[in-house]
Design a protein around this motif. Structure first.
Motif, PDB file in Angstrom:
ATOM      1  N   ALA A 149       0.834  -1.208   0.000  1.00 27.46           N
ATOM      2  CA  ALA A 149       0.000   0.000   0.000  1.00 27.46           C
ATOM      3  C   ALA A 149       0.867   1.257   0.000  1.00 27.46           C
ATOM      4  CB  ALA A 149      -0.938  -0.001   1.205  1.00 27.46           C
ATOM      5  N   ILE A 150       1.963   1.231   0.739  1.00 27.18           N
ATOM      6  CA  ILE A 150       2.866   2.388   0.756  1.00 27.18           C
ATOM      7  C   ILE A 150       3.524   2.547  -0.601  1.00 27.18           C
ATOM      8  CG2 ILE A 150       5.016   3.312   1.713  1.00 27.18           C
ATOM      9  CD1 ILE A 150       4.119   2.217   4.404  1.00 27.18           C
ATOM     10  N   SER A 151       3.925   1.435  -1.196  1.00 28.79           N
ATOM     11  CA  SER A 151       4.541   1.463  -2.519  1.00 28.79           C
ATOM     12  C   SER A 151       3.592   2.095  -3.541  1.00 28.79           C
ATOM     13  CB  SER A 151       4.914   0.041  -2.932  1.00 28.79           C
ATOM     14  OG  SER A 151       5.469   0.018  -4.201  1.00 28.79           O
ATOM     15  N   THR A 152       2.335   1.706  -3.481  1.00 26.48           N
ATOM     16  CA  THR A 152       1.331   2.254  -4.397  1.00 26.48           C
ATOM     17  C   THR A 152       1.122   3.736  -4.134  1.00 26.48           C
ATOM     18  OG1 THR A 152       0.223   0.124  -4.539  1.00 26.48           O
ATOM     19  CG2 THR A 152      -1.067   2.058  -5.153  1.00 26.48           C
ATOM     20  N   ARG A 153       0.961   4.096  -2.863  1.00 21.65           N
ATOM     21  CA  ARG A 153       0.741   5.494  -2.487  1.00 21.65           C
ATOM     22  C   ARG A 153       1.917   6.384  -2.885  1.00 21.65           C
ATOM     23  NH1 ARG A 153      -0.117   5.558   3.422  1.00 21.65           N
ATOM     24  NH2 ARG A 153       2.118   5.657   3.416  1.00 21.65           N
ATOM     25  N   ALA A 154       3.140   5.846  -2.801  1.00 21.51           N
ATOM     26  CA  ALA A 154       4.337   6.616  -3.162  1.00 21.51           C
ATOM     27  C   ALA A 154       4.572   6.644  -4.675  1.00 21.51           C
ATOM     28  CB  ALA A 154       5.557   6.050  -2.450  1.00 21.51           C
ATOM     29  N   GLY A 155       3.790   5.890  -5.414  1.00 21.21           N
ATOM     30  CA  GLY A 155       3.937   5.882  -6.871  1.00 21.21           C
ATOM     31  C   GLY A 155       5.182   5.162  -7.343  1.00 21.21           C
ATOM     32  N   ILE A 156       5.574   4.116  -6.627  1.00 23.81           N
ATOM     33  CA  ILE A 156       6.756   3.348  -7.005  1.00 23.81           C
ATOM     34  C   ILE A 156       6.407   2.494  -8.224  1.00 23.81           C
ATOM     35  CG2 ILE A 156       8.446   1.620  -6.246  1.00 23.81           C
ATOM     36  CD1 ILE A 156       8.565   4.313  -4.710  1.00 23.81           C
ATOM     37  N   ARG A 157       7.139   2.682  -9.314  1.00 21.44           N
ATOM     38  CA  ARG A 157       6.891   1.945 -10.557  1.00 21.44           C
ATOM     39  C   ARG A 157       7.919   0.851 -10.789  1.00 21.44           C
ATOM     40  NH1 ARG A 157       2.538   3.940 -10.064  1.00 21.44           N
ATOM     41  NH2 ARG A 157       1.848   5.837 -11.067  1.00 21.44           N
ATOM     42  N   GLY A 158       9.092   0.997 -10.190  1.00 18.35           N
ATOM     43  CA  GLY A 158      10.160   0.016 -10.316  1.00 18.35           C
ATOM     44  C   GLY A 158      11.078   0.147  -9.115  1.00 18.35           C
ATOM     45  N   ILE A 159      11.781  -0.936  -8.834  1.00 14.71           N
ATOM     46  CA  ILE A 159      12.691  -0.927  -7.689  1.00 14.71           C
ATOM     47  C   ILE A 159      14.073  -1.357  -8.131  1.00 14.71           C
ATOM     48  CG2 ILE A 159      10.963  -1.187  -5.872  1.00 14.71           C
ATOM     49  CD1 ILE A 159      11.486  -4.189  -5.950  1.00 14.71           C
ATOM     50  N   PRO A 160      15.114  -0.926  -7.441  1.00 12.02           N
ATOM     51  CA  PRO A 160      15.090  -0.038  -6.300  1.00 12.02           C
ATOM     52  C   PRO A 160      14.722   1.392  -6.706  1.00 12.02           C
ATOM     53  CG  PRO A 160      17.358  -0.472  -6.937  1.00 12.02           C
ATOM     54  CD  PRO A 160      16.488  -1.335  -7.800  1.00 12.02           C
ATOM     55  N   ALA A 161      14.020   2.042  -5.815  1.00  9.57           N
ATOM     56  CA  ALA A 161      13.648   3.443  -6.003  1.00  9.57           C
ATOM     57  C   ALA A 161      14.028   4.196  -4.734  1.00  9.57           C
ATOM     58  CB  ALA A 161      12.157   3.567  -6.269  1.00  9.57           C
ATOM     59  N   LEU A 162      14.695   5.305  -4.890  1.00  9.48           N
ATOM     60  CA  LEU A 162      15.097   6.129  -3.760  1.00  9.48           C
ATOM     61  C   LEU A 162      14.276   7.413  -3.765  1.00  9.48           C
ATOM     62  CD1 LEU A 162      18.985   5.844  -4.121  1.00  9.48           C
ATOM     63  CD2 LEU A 162      17.448   4.393  -2.794  1.00  9.48           C
ATOM     64  N   ILE A 163      13.678   7.726  -2.611  1.00  5.76           N
ATOM     65  CA  ILE A 163      12.930   8.978  -2.478  1.00  5.76           C
ATOM     66  C   ILE A 163      13.501   9.733  -1.284  1.00  5.76           C
ATOM     67  CG2 ILE A 163      10.698  10.099  -2.132  1.00  5.76           C
ATOM     68  CD1 ILE A 163       9.357   7.727  -3.432  1.00  5.76           C
ATOM     69  N   LEU A 164      13.842  10.987  -1.527  1.00  6.73           N
ATOM     70  CA  LEU A 164      14.367  11.859  -0.492  1.00  6.73           C
ATOM     71  C   LEU A 164      13.224  12.720   0.050  1.00  6.73           C
ATOM     72  CD1 LEU A 164      16.880  13.003   1.005  1.00  6.73           C
ATOM     73  CD2 LEU A 164      17.104  14.628  -0.886  1.00  6.73           C
ATOM     74  N   TYR A 165      13.027  12.645   1.378  1.00  6.41           N
ATOM     75  CA  TYR A 165      11.991  13.428   2.063  1.00  6.41           C
ATOM     76  C   TYR A 165      12.668  14.432   2.990  1.00  6.41           C
ATOM     77  CZ  TYR A 165       8.891   9.555   0.740  1.00  6.41           C
ATOM     78  OH  TYR A 165       8.180   8.615   0.047  1.00  6.41           O
ATOM     79  N   HIS A 166      12.000  15.562   3.184  1.00  2.00           N
ATOM     80  CA  HIS A 166      12.485  16.550   4.153  1.00  2.00           C
ATOM     81  C   HIS A 166      11.299  17.356   4.651  1.00  2.00           C
ATOM     82  CE1 HIS A 166      15.390  20.031   5.244  1.00  2.00           C
ATOM     83  NE2 HIS A 166      15.227  19.221   6.259  1.00  2.00           N
ATOM     84  N   ARG A 167      11.124  17.346   5.955  1.00  2.00           N
ATOM     85  CA  ARG A 167      10.063  18.109   6.622  1.00  2.00           C
ATOM     86  C   ARG A 167       8.694  17.908   5.998  1.00  2.00           C
ATOM     87  NH1 ARG A 167      14.131  22.789   7.653  1.00  2.00           N
ATOM     88  NH2 ARG A 167      14.793  22.173   9.728  1.00  2.00           N
TER      89      ARG A 167
END
Length: 153
Positions: A102-120
């Protein structure tokens, strides 16, 4: 920068307030005692992922991966090297997309590995595919204002 930062403990999900001056002094979670900025890659569950990506004041780079993914497994040691290099001013974590679809879907992950940088509480940037530590560090530094660190060996 403020006098303290909020950090979510990957082990128990508790929000901790850590003085900025103590980030390099291996601060620990006030509830469970787990290290917060020790340069290790944290393994996130769904609750810790959501809380950290929404609330943490330090940049958080999440590797979305799966155990059956060869490139994901090959990149794991490089991701760990990058975590050591970027600590204590950036934290790195991983989330198993097979365990948390569910998190993968919500984050829009289409392929792995995928790196997403978050801040605040917001997504800052994405990087797809397996990368060496030097690329991961350069990616993070290009999107954050972090103090200089030694080069990746």
């Amino acid at each position: 920068m403020t006098d303290s930062v909020k950090l979510t403990c990957a082990a128990c999900g508790q929000t901790n307030r850590v003085p900025v001056a103590r980030l390099a002094a291996a601060p620990k979670c006030g509830v469970c005692g787990s290290a917060l900025t020790d340069g290790r890659v944290a393994d996130l569950d769904a609750a810790a992922h959501d809380k950290a990506t929404r609330n943490d004041d330090l940049p958080l780079l999440v590797d979305y991966w799966a155990p059956w993914c060869g490139p994901c497994r090959a990149m794991a040691p490089e991701f760990a090297k990058a975590a050591k290099t970027l600590a204590p001013h950036v934290r790195l974590a991983k989330l198993n997309t097979e365990d948390h679809p569910a998190i993968s879907t919500r984050a829009g992950i289409r392929g792995i590995p995928a790196l997403i940088l978050y801040h605040r509480g917001r997504e800052v940037a994405r990087l797809a595919g397996a990368r060496p530590a030097s690329d991961i560090v350069a990616f993070v530094r290009s999107h954050t204002a972090t103090p200089s660190h030694p080069p990746v060996s």
